[in-house]
Enzyme design. Sequence first.
Site, short mmCIF file in Angstrom:
data_model
loop_
_atom_site.label_atom_id
_atom_site.label_comp_id
_atom_site.label_asym_id
_atom_site.label_seq_id
_atom_site.Cartn_x
_atom_site.Cartn_y
_atom_site.Cartn_z
N ARG A 151 104.80 28.65 71.21
CA ARG A 151 104.21 28.96 69.89
C ARG A 151 104.97 30.10 69.21
O ARG A 151 105.08 30.13 67.99
CB ARG A 151 102.71 29.28 70.04
CG ARG A 151 101.91 28.05 70.42
CD ARG A 151 100.42 28.22 70.21
NE ARG A 151 99.78 29.01 71.24
CZ ARG A 151 99.35 28.53 72.41
NH1 ARG A 151 99.52 27.26 72.72
NH2 ARG A 151 98.76 29.33 73.29
N HIS A 173 97.31 53.81 60.72
CA HIS A 173 96.66 52.52 61.04
C HIS A 173 95.49 52.22 60.08
O HIS A 173 95.35 51.09 59.61
CB HIS A 173 96.17 52.57 62.49
CG HIS A 173 96.03 51.24 63.15
ND1 HIS A 173 96.42 51.00 64.44
CD2 HIS A 173 95.54 50.06 62.70
CE1 HIS A 173 96.19 49.75 64.76
NE2 HIS A 173 95.64 49.15 63.71
N TYR A 208 96.65 49.54 70.78
CA TYR A 208 96.73 48.28 71.54
C TYR A 208 96.84 48.52 73.05
O TYR A 208 96.77 47.58 73.84
CB TYR A 208 97.90 47.40 71.04
CG TYR A 208 97.82 47.06 69.56
CD1 TYR A 208 96.63 47.20 68.84
CD2 TYR A 208 98.94 46.60 68.87
CE1 TYR A 208 96.57 46.92 67.49
CE2 TYR A 208 98.87 46.30 67.51
CZ TYR A 208 97.68 46.47 66.83
OH TYR A 208 97.62 46.18 65.48
#
Length: 269
Positions: A232, A104, A48
């Site tokens: 959110r 991953h 990321y």
Amino acid sequence: MDDLLLNDSHPLPAIGFGLYKVDPEVTEDVIVAGVEAGYRLVDGAEFYHNEPQVGAGLRRVDRGQLTVTSKFWGDDEMSRDAVMRSFDATEKALGTNVDVYMIHWPRAKRDQYVDAWRGLIELRDAGRVRTIGVSNFTEEHLRRIIDETGVVPAINQVESHPWLPQHELRAFHDANDIITQAWSPLGRGRLLADPTIGQIADRLGVSPAQVIIRWHLQLGGALIPKSTNPERLRENLDVYGFDLTDADMAAIARLETGERTGTHPDDRD
Ligand SMILES: NC(=O)C1=CN([C@@H]2O[C@H](COP(=O)(O)OP(=O)(O)OC[C@H]3O[C@@H](n4cnc5c(N)ncnc54)[C@H](OP(=O)(O)O)[C@@H]3O)[C@@H](O)[C@H]2O)C=CC1
Ligand SMILES: O=C(O)C(=O)[C@@H](O)[C@H](O)C(=O)CO
């Protein structure tokens, strides 16, 4: 928020927040907003490219109450040594320890994921990481690492949402004491416009995201919805004041199409 119990006896917060495609520029503030909203699990990864900023955010909160996840990417090499190098780099980038470490992707065509899994076992046995798991493993991959090492991963993080509930894989996980942790649990946001979800949300006076998150919880799994928006983030945790009925669960079950929003495990090498 509820915790699930892992096969290594550690608790896992049922809901965490994801960090894929969170811009490094905002990552530090998103970590702080997430923790202020009440999250206790942060889902990160080497891939990321925001781990230094995750680390900066972690230094601004009570790190002790958090479960920090990272994942071994392994695109160059899936060996035990590559696991060690990536883990060292992640720890350095974060500036803190990793609580949960995962492979991953199995990258099965390289036929190295068992070696990589041995690397994770070594990290756990050395006390460098508390919990080890995998991501994007199919039943075949899981059976192989279990058969060859005797160590059952605590978690398998896989794509799952109402289009792709993964019932068979979840049953295998349940039979083997592996927690299912859903990635892209909102179908990357695309499921929020679904009319069935919308009707249930309207009836219950909650949002479509809350309906989907509640569906995941009622299936018994964990999930890591992503949002960079503080409101959110809070909304996605505010899901303990209502229940979906059996009829709601059945209506959502009818949305299954098998559609994926990301890569199939066999297609990433
Ligand atoms: N192991 C793996 O291979 C993978 C792991 N992951 C992990 O899973 C996490 C979540 O998956 P992701 O692909 O991000 O997709 P999600 O299913 O979590 O959907 C995220 C999208 O939904 C929007 N959203 C979130 N909450 C709400 C809400 N309450 N109302 C309206 N819109 C909302 C977000 O926008 P906004 O930010 O603007 O709120 C964003 O566009 C990732 O961040 C990553 O940590 C993801 C893919 C693969
Ligand atoms: O977000 C992740 O963790 C990934 O592994 C991404 O590769 C994601 O799965 C994807 O599909 C990117 O196209």
